[in-house]
Design a protein around this motif. Structure first.
Motif, PDB file in Angstrom:
ATOM      1  N   LEU A 156       0.316  22.267  -0.063  1.00  0.00           N
ATOM      2  CA  LEU A 156      -0.551  22.098   1.113  1.00  0.00           C
ATOM      3  C   LEU A 156       0.240  22.107   2.417  1.00  0.00           C
ATOM      4  N   GLY A 157       1.546  22.349   2.330  1.00  0.00           N
ATOM      5  CA  GLY A 157       2.373  22.471   3.525  1.00  0.00           C
ATOM      6  C   GLY A 157       3.014  21.183   4.005  1.00  0.00           C
ATOM      7  N   LEU A 158       2.992  20.123   3.184  1.00  0.00           N
ATOM      8  CA  LEU A 158       3.555  18.838   3.584  1.00  0.00           C
ATOM      9  C   LEU A 158       5.020  18.751   3.162  1.00  0.00           C
ATOM     10  N   ASN A 159       5.849  18.240   4.058  1.00  0.00           N
ATOM     11  CA  ASN A 159       7.246  17.960   3.714  1.00  0.00           C
ATOM     12  C   ASN A 159       7.278  16.651   2.939  1.00  0.00           C
ATOM     13  N   ARG A 194       9.407  15.204   0.867  1.00  0.00           N
ATOM     14  CA  ARG A 194      10.610  14.371   0.926  1.00  0.00           C
ATOM     15  C   ARG A 194      10.664  13.552   2.220  1.00  0.00           C
ATOM     16  N   ALA A 195      10.294  14.172   3.342  1.00  0.00           N
ATOM     17  CA  ALA A 195      10.327  13.450   4.619  1.00  0.00           C
ATOM     18  C   ALA A 195       9.332  12.294   4.626  1.00  0.00           C
ATOM     19  N   VAL A 196       8.145  12.523   4.072  1.00  0.00           N
ATOM     20  CA  VAL A 196       7.139  11.463   4.025  1.00  0.00           C
ATOM     21  C   VAL A 196       7.599  10.325   3.122  1.00  0.00           C
ATOM     22  N   VAL A 197       8.222  10.668   1.993  1.00  0.00           N
ATOM     23  CA  VAL A 197       8.719   9.633   1.079  1.00  0.00           C
ATOM     24  C   VAL A 197       9.769   8.767   1.755  1.00  0.00           C
ATOM     25  N   TRP A 198      10.711   9.388   2.445  1.00  0.00           N
ATOM     26  CA  TRP A 198      11.759   8.609   3.101  1.00  0.00           C
ATOM     27  C   TRP A 198      11.205   7.808   4.284  1.00  0.00           C
ATOM     28  N   LEU A 199      10.207   8.358   4.966  1.00  0.00           N
ATOM     29  CA  LEU A 199       9.543   7.586   6.012  1.00  0.00           C
ATOM     30  C   LEU A 199       8.894   6.339   5.424  1.00  0.00           C
ATOM     31  N   GLY A 200       8.214   6.515   4.301  1.00  0.00           N
ATOM     32  CA  GLY A 200       7.573   5.378   3.652  1.00  0.00           C
ATOM     33  C   GLY A 200       8.571   4.355   3.146  1.00  0.00           C
ATOM     34  N   LEU A 201       9.662   4.819   2.544  1.00  0.00           N
ATOM     35  CA  LEU A 201      10.676   3.890   2.040  1.00  0.00           C
ATOM     36  C   LEU A 201      11.326   3.120   3.190  1.00  0.00           C
ATOM     37  N   GLY A 202      11.573   3.809   4.317  1.00  0.00           N
ATOM     38  CA  GLY A 202      12.136   3.119   5.475  1.00  0.00           C
ATOM     39  C   GLY A 202      11.185   2.068   6.019  1.00  0.00           C
ATOM     40  N   LEU A 203       9.903   2.405   6.063  1.00  0.00           N
ATOM     41  CA  LEU A 203       8.895   1.457   6.530  1.00  0.00           C
ATOM     42  C   LEU A 203       8.850   0.224   5.636  1.00  0.00           C
ATOM     43  N   VAL A 204       8.836   0.443   4.306  1.00  0.00           N
ATOM     44  CA  VAL A 204       8.797  -0.673   3.365  1.00  0.00           C
ATOM     45  C   VAL A 204      10.048  -1.538   3.499  1.00  0.00           C
ATOM     46  N   LEU A 222       0.827  -1.202   0.000  1.00  0.00           N
ATOM     47  CA  LEU A 222       0.000   0.000   0.000  1.00  0.00           C
ATOM     48  C   LEU A 222       0.868   1.260   0.000  1.00  0.00           C
ATOM     49  N   VAL A 223       1.908   1.277   0.835  1.00  0.00           N
ATOM     50  CA  VAL A 223       2.789   2.441   0.912  1.00  0.00           C
ATOM     51  C   VAL A 223       3.531   2.650  -0.404  1.00  0.00           C
ATOM     52  N   MET A 224       4.019   1.566  -1.011  1.00  0.00           N
ATOM     53  CA  MET A 224       4.726   1.683  -2.286  1.00  0.00           C
ATOM     54  C   MET A 224       3.820   2.269  -3.365  1.00  0.00           C
ATOM     55  N   GLN A 225       2.593   1.817  -3.413  1.00  0.00           N
ATOM     56  CA  GLN A 225       1.671   2.302  -4.440  1.00  0.00           C
ATOM     57  C   GLN A 225       1.340   3.778  -4.242  1.00  0.00           C
ATOM     58  N   ILE A 226       1.274   4.220  -2.987  1.00  0.00           N
ATOM     59  CA  ILE A 226       1.021   5.630  -2.715  1.00  0.00           C
ATOM     60  C   ILE A 226       2.211   6.484  -3.134  1.00  0.00           C
ATOM     61  N   ARG A 242      -0.879  12.000   6.076  1.00  0.00           N
ATOM     62  CA  ARG A 242       0.266  12.546   5.349  1.00  0.00           C
ATOM     63  C   ARG A 242       0.549  11.728   4.094  1.00  0.00           C
ATOM     64  N   PHE A 243       0.408  10.404   4.191  1.00  0.00           N
ATOM     65  CA  PHE A 243       0.622   9.569   3.012  1.00  0.00           C
ATOM     66  C   PHE A 243      -0.474   9.801   1.973  1.00  0.00           C
ATOM     67  N   THR A 244      -1.696  10.031   2.421  1.00  0.00           N
ATOM     68  CA  THR A 244      -2.777  10.329   1.481  1.00  0.00           C
ATOM     69  C   THR A 244      -2.480  11.603   0.704  1.00  0.00           C
ATOM     70  N   VAL A 245      -2.010  12.636   1.397  1.00  0.00           N
ATOM     71  CA  VAL A 245      -1.664  13.891   0.733  1.00  0.00           C
ATOM     72  C   VAL A 245      -0.451  13.699  -0.177  1.00  0.00           C
ATOM     73  N   ALA A 246       0.544  12.940   0.282  1.00  0.00           N
ATOM     74  CA  ALA A 246       1.737  12.691  -0.543  1.00  0.00           C
ATOM     75  C   ALA A 246       1.372  11.983  -1.839  1.00  0.00           C
ATOM     76  N   GLY A 247       0.327  11.163  -1.801  1.00  0.00           N
ATOM     77  CA  GLY A 247      -0.114  10.463  -2.998  1.00  0.00           C
ATOM     78  C   GLY A 247      -0.713  11.371  -4.053  1.00  0.00           C
ATOM     79  N   LEU A 248      -0.991  12.630  -3.699  1.00  0.00           N
ATOM     80  CA  LEU A 248      -1.522  13.583  -4.672  1.00  0.00           C
ATOM     81  C   LEU A 248      -0.445  14.145  -5.581  1.00  0.00           C
ATOM     82  N   GLY A 249       0.827  13.910  -5.263  1.00  0.00           N
ATOM     83  CA  GLY A 249       1.929  14.437  -6.058  1.00  0.00           C
ATOM     84  C   GLY A 249       2.752  15.440  -5.274  1.00  0.00           C
ATOM     85  N   LYS A 250       4.023  15.577  -5.674  1.00  0.00           N
ATOM     86  CA  LYS A 250       4.948  16.413  -4.925  1.00  0.00           C
ATOM     87  C   LYS A 250       4.518  17.875  -4.917  1.00  0.00           C
ATOM     88  N   GLU A 251       4.122  18.410  -6.073  1.00  0.00           N
ATOM     89  CA  GLU A 251       3.786  19.836  -6.157  1.00  0.00           C
ATOM     90  C   GLU A 251       2.573  20.170  -5.299  1.00  0.00           C
TER      91      GLU A 251
END
Length: 330
Positions: free
Chosen positions: A225-228, A230-240, A77-81, A211-220
């Motif tokens: 919307l005020g989300l970091n 890059r931090a969410v992506v690395w959190l997700g990659l670490g989790l996976v 799920l995280v990878m697909q997001i 945060r992952f739901t918002v990150a799935g909308l795209g980086k721009e």
């Protein structure tokens, strides 16, 4: 599907699925080569042979099945997001193959390394493999969503070929094949506890779900919307990477699970991470339990490794999703 209807559907599927998971878990406890039944447990007591089988083998195996299934489905799920593509999961982007390469190198050159340290090495390799996949995606022009899983499968093949060559060179090929097959028959008390890491990752993902739901909308859009992002992506990659490493180090590879379950849940309740997460976890645990029970029953008293049963089912669903996606593009 409107949000209100999605929430209602999610609750309905959750309450319908929980009894099914309980039934599958109970079957997993009492299905196997050794004879075990509730009547025998009652007659022999907690010091009898049946109780020893239950607590030393069957209960650890059932818990390992549920934790591994929930963890790999959650990782998918995280990878697909993060990739924003429904056709990816750890075993199709090189994550599990890279983790397996890390474990192979440890077994060859530092065989006395503790199990937890092996998992950390596998997590580092898995993270590197996932980062390599993302780097390749950025470098290759994507004209179709189907290019993403194809690139991932090619990368997985390359990493797998490197592992095979190293294993062949050091006469370790048979051990590598057996290790990566995906098999829960080796699970005993004291050999599965690393999988409880999946529960900790579930808690972390639940608190970061929005945060992952918002990150799935795209980086721009996420950044606006005020989300970091890059931090969410690395959190997700670490989790996976951590989940994949724990599963590979404990039971081997379980292919396509992280692809099948999140897609089925998405078709039922939509793409909201917080709403779909409980169903993904439950679906992953239930599918692994069901596949393992089938593998124990079909050629009893022998077993079919879960990597085989899950591979057959998962590849069929993967092909269906690819064809469905192609028809939508057309």
């Amino acid at each position: 599907m409107p949000p209100a209807h999605s929430n209602t559907a999610a609750r309905a599927f959750l309450w319908a699925g929980l009894p099914l998971i309980a039934v599958l878990a109970a079957l997993s406890l009492f299905v196997g080569v050794s004879s075990l039944s509730p009547a025998a447990l009652w007659a022999e007591g907690m010091s009898g042979r049946s109780a020893q089988i239950l607590f030393a083998a069957r209960l650890p195996r059932t818990l390992a099945l549920m934790l591994a299934g929930a963890g790999m489905a959650m990782a998918g799920l995280v990878m697909q997001i993060l990739v924003r593509n429904r056709f990816v999961e750890p075993s199709t982007v090189g994550t599990t193959e890279a983790a397996g390469l890390g474990i192979l190198l440890v077994m060859l050159f530092v065989p006395d390394l503790p199990v937890f340290a092996r998992m950390l090495v596998a997590a580092v390799f898995g993270l590197a493999g996932t980062a390599l996949f993302l780097a390749v995606l950025r470098a290759v022009p994507l004209r179709s969503t189907l290019m993403v899983p194809l690139i991932g499968i090619l990368l997985s093949g390359v990493i797998g070929a490197v592992s095979t060559f190293i294993a062949y060179r050091y006469d370790f090929l048979q051990s590598l094949t057996a290790w990566m097959q995906g098999d829960f028959s080796i699970i005993l008390r004291g050999r599965y506890e690393m999988l409880w890491l999946a529960l900790a990752m579930l808690v972390a993902l639940y608190f970061a779900a929005d945060r992952f739901t918002v990150a799935g909308l795209g980086k721009e859009l996420a950044t606006s919307l005020g989300l970091n992002h890059r931090a969410v992506v690395w959190l997700g990659l670490g989790l996976v990477a951590l989940i994949s490493a724990a599963v590979v180090a404990t039971v081997g590879n379980i292919p396509f699970l992280g692809l099948v379950v999140p897609n089925i849940v998405s078709l039922m309740v939509g793409d909201n991470t917080r709403r779909s997460l409980p169903l993904v976890v439950m679906g992953g645990a239930g599918m692994v339990l069901a596949c393992d029970i089938v593998g124990r029953v079909v050629i009893r008293p022998y077993e079919i490794p879960i990597g085989t049963t899950m591979g057959v089912i998962g590849s069929a669903v993967f092909l269906f999703l690819l064809l469905r996606g192609r028809n939508r593009v057309a």
